[in-house]
Design a protein around this motif. Structure first.
Motif, PDB file in Angstrom:
ATOM      1  N   THR A  81     -45.455 -10.746 -14.488  1.00 51.79           N
ATOM      2  CA  THR A  81     -45.507  -9.281 -14.387  1.00 51.79           C
ATOM      3  C   THR A  81     -45.570  -8.846 -12.931  1.00 51.79           C
ATOM      4  O   THR A  81     -44.886  -7.898 -12.522  1.00 51.79           O
ATOM      5  N   GLN A  82     -46.377  -9.533 -12.141  1.00 51.60           N
ATOM      6  CA  GLN A  82     -46.471  -9.196 -10.718  1.00 51.60           C
ATOM      7  C   GLN A  82     -45.154  -9.465  -9.994  1.00 51.60           C
ATOM      8  O   GLN A  82     -44.783  -8.735  -9.075  1.00 51.60           O
ATOM      9  N   PHE A  83     -44.435 -10.499 -10.428  1.00 50.41           N
ATOM     10  CA  PHE A  83     -43.122 -10.789  -9.850  1.00 50.41           C
ATOM     11  C   PHE A  83     -42.191  -9.594 -10.034  1.00 50.41           C
ATOM     12  O   PHE A  83     -41.562  -9.124  -9.078  1.00 50.41           O
ATOM     13  N   TRP A  84     -42.112  -9.077 -11.274  1.00 47.87           N
ATOM     14  CA  TRP A  84     -41.196  -7.967 -11.549  1.00 47.87           C
ATOM     15  C   TRP A  84     -41.690  -6.655 -10.937  1.00 47.87           C
ATOM     16  O   TRP A  84     -40.888  -5.806 -10.545  1.00 47.87           O
ATOM     17  N   LEU A  89     -40.710  -2.701  -6.478  1.00 47.66           N
ATOM     18  CA  LEU A  89     -41.077  -2.125  -5.189  1.00 47.66           C
ATOM     19  C   LEU A  89     -39.991  -2.384  -4.147  1.00 47.66           C
ATOM     20  O   LEU A  89     -39.655  -1.518  -3.347  1.00 47.66           O
ATOM     21  N   ASP A  90     -39.433  -3.592  -4.189  1.00 45.17           N
ATOM     22  CA  ASP A  90     -38.415  -3.969  -3.207  1.00 45.17           C
ATOM     23  C   ASP A  90     -37.087  -3.238  -3.430  1.00 45.17           C
ATOM     24  O   ASP A  90     -36.286  -3.111  -2.496  1.00 45.17           O
ATOM     25  N   THR A  91     -36.851  -2.790  -4.653  1.00 45.96           N
ATOM     26  CA  THR A  91     -35.570  -2.143  -4.973  1.00 45.96           C
ATOM     27  C   THR A  91     -35.709  -0.658  -5.278  1.00 45.96           C
ATOM     28  O   THR A  91     -34.747  -0.015  -5.695  1.00 45.96           O
ATOM     29  N   LYS A  92     -36.925  -0.115  -5.099  1.00 48.91           N
ATOM     30  CA  LYS A  92     -37.175   1.304  -5.380  1.00 48.91           C
ATOM     31  C   LYS A  92     -36.843   1.649  -6.831  1.00 48.91           C
ATOM     32  O   LYS A  92     -36.235   2.674  -7.137  1.00 48.91           O
ATOM     33  N   THR A  93     -37.259   0.774  -7.741  1.00 48.00           N
ATOM     34  CA  THR A  93     -36.973   0.936  -9.164  1.00 48.00           C
ATOM     35  C   THR A  93     -38.250   1.296  -9.915  1.00 48.00           C
ATOM     36  O   THR A  93     -39.286   0.665  -9.707  1.00 48.00           O
ATOM     37  N   ALA A  94     -38.183   2.295 -10.782  1.00 48.65           N
ATOM     38  CA  ALA A  94     -39.354   2.668 -11.588  1.00 48.65           C
ATOM     39  C   ALA A  94     -39.732   1.516 -12.511  1.00 48.65           C
ATOM     40  O   ALA A  94     -38.864   0.779 -13.000  1.00 48.65           O
ATOM     41  N   PRO A 100     -50.443  -5.789 -21.345  1.00 44.98           N
ATOM     42  CA  PRO A 100     -51.724  -5.564 -20.667  1.00 44.98           C
ATOM     43  C   PRO A 100     -51.980  -6.494 -19.486  1.00 44.98           C
ATOM     44  O   PRO A 100     -53.032  -7.107 -19.381  1.00 44.98           O
ATOM     45  N   SER A 101     -51.009  -6.637 -18.603  1.00 42.54           N
ATOM     46  CA  SER A 101     -51.238  -7.260 -17.305  1.00 42.54           C
ATOM     47  C   SER A 101     -51.251  -6.092 -16.322  1.00 42.54           C
ATOM     48  O   SER A 101     -50.222  -5.475 -16.079  1.00 42.54           O
ATOM     49  N   PHE A 102     -52.405  -5.764 -15.817  1.00 45.22           N
ATOM     50  CA  PHE A 102     -52.650  -4.467 -15.205  1.00 45.22           C
ATOM     51  C   PHE A 102     -51.935  -4.277 -13.863  1.00 45.22           C
ATOM     52  O   PHE A 102     -52.197  -4.991 -12.900  1.00 45.22           O
ATOM     53  N   ILE A 103     -51.035  -3.297 -13.840  1.00 44.42           N
ATOM     54  CA  ILE A 103     -50.297  -2.923 -12.642  1.00 44.42           C
ATOM     55  C   ILE A 103     -50.545  -1.444 -12.335  1.00 44.42           C
ATOM     56  O   ILE A 103     -51.123  -1.101 -11.308  1.00 44.42           O
TER      57      ILE A 103
END
Length: 202
Positions: A81-84, A89-94, A100-103
């Protein structure tokens, strides 16, 4: 893929399934496959490094004009989840995080998205009529009818790979937090309404 084990969709005939031009690309597994599921699906070992897969994901997102990435990874996929999230963030993608892996609700990650001006929604998603929403509704009903709940618990019974993942207690930790907070939110609402009633009576 939906007709292969362990998915085995048998309620929609193959010839009735609408055709799509969508392509499936390889992504890094990280911690996305739990030990119980691994024994069922026999995941393919990638010949690419995580960095190569990351670069490929970024290229596909940019080339196809993706605006929103929806993550529906298996329960307990913290690293994946953190990878995606970082790819978004790197591609300015929503980013819509459906597990429930908290982001979105985690301070550091939430701040990263806020500072970048990128929408992020999450974390976790409820089934339309799943155990948690039934649990919440019963808790709410008790409150509405004047009953006081001292203890409550929820048992989930199922047979898909999500439930296999939840047999691993280490992968279940974030899911348990998410479900508990969902039900406890009814208790918070009860206290809020109680304060409102007191204020009106003063």
């Amino acid at each position: 893929a939906i007709y292969e084990k362990p998915n085995m969709v048998n309620w929609i005939p193959k010839e009735s399934m609408p055709k799509t031009d969508a392509l499936v690309y390889e992504g890094p597994a990280h911690d996305g496959v739990g030990i119980w599921v691994e024994n069922k699906v026999n995941p393919i070992k990638s010949g690419k490094t995580d960095e190569q897969l990351r670069e490929q994901a970024i290229k596909v997102i940019k080339d196809t004009g993706v605006e929103i990435l929806v993550s529906y990874l298996p329960v307990g996929s913290e690293q994946a989840t953190q990878f995606w999230a970082q790819v978004c963030l790197d591609t300015k993608t929503a980013f819509v995080n459906c597990i429930p892996s908290f982001i979105a609700s985690e301070g550091v990650w939430g701040q990263k998205f806020a500072e970048a001006g990128i929408p992020v929604i999450g974390d976790d998603i409820k089934g339309q009529v799943g155990a948690t929403i039934v649990h919440r509704t019963l808790a709410r009903l008790c409150n509405d009818r004047g009953a006081k709940i001292e203890r409550t618990y929820q048992l989930n019974v199922g047979g898909n790979t999500d439930f296999l993942n939840m047999k691993d207690q280490d992968r279940l930790a974030s899911k348990r937090i998410s479900k508990t907070e969902s039900v406890q939110s009814q208790k918070k609402q009860e206290k809020k309404e109680e304060r409102t009633r007191k204020n009106r009576s003063q």
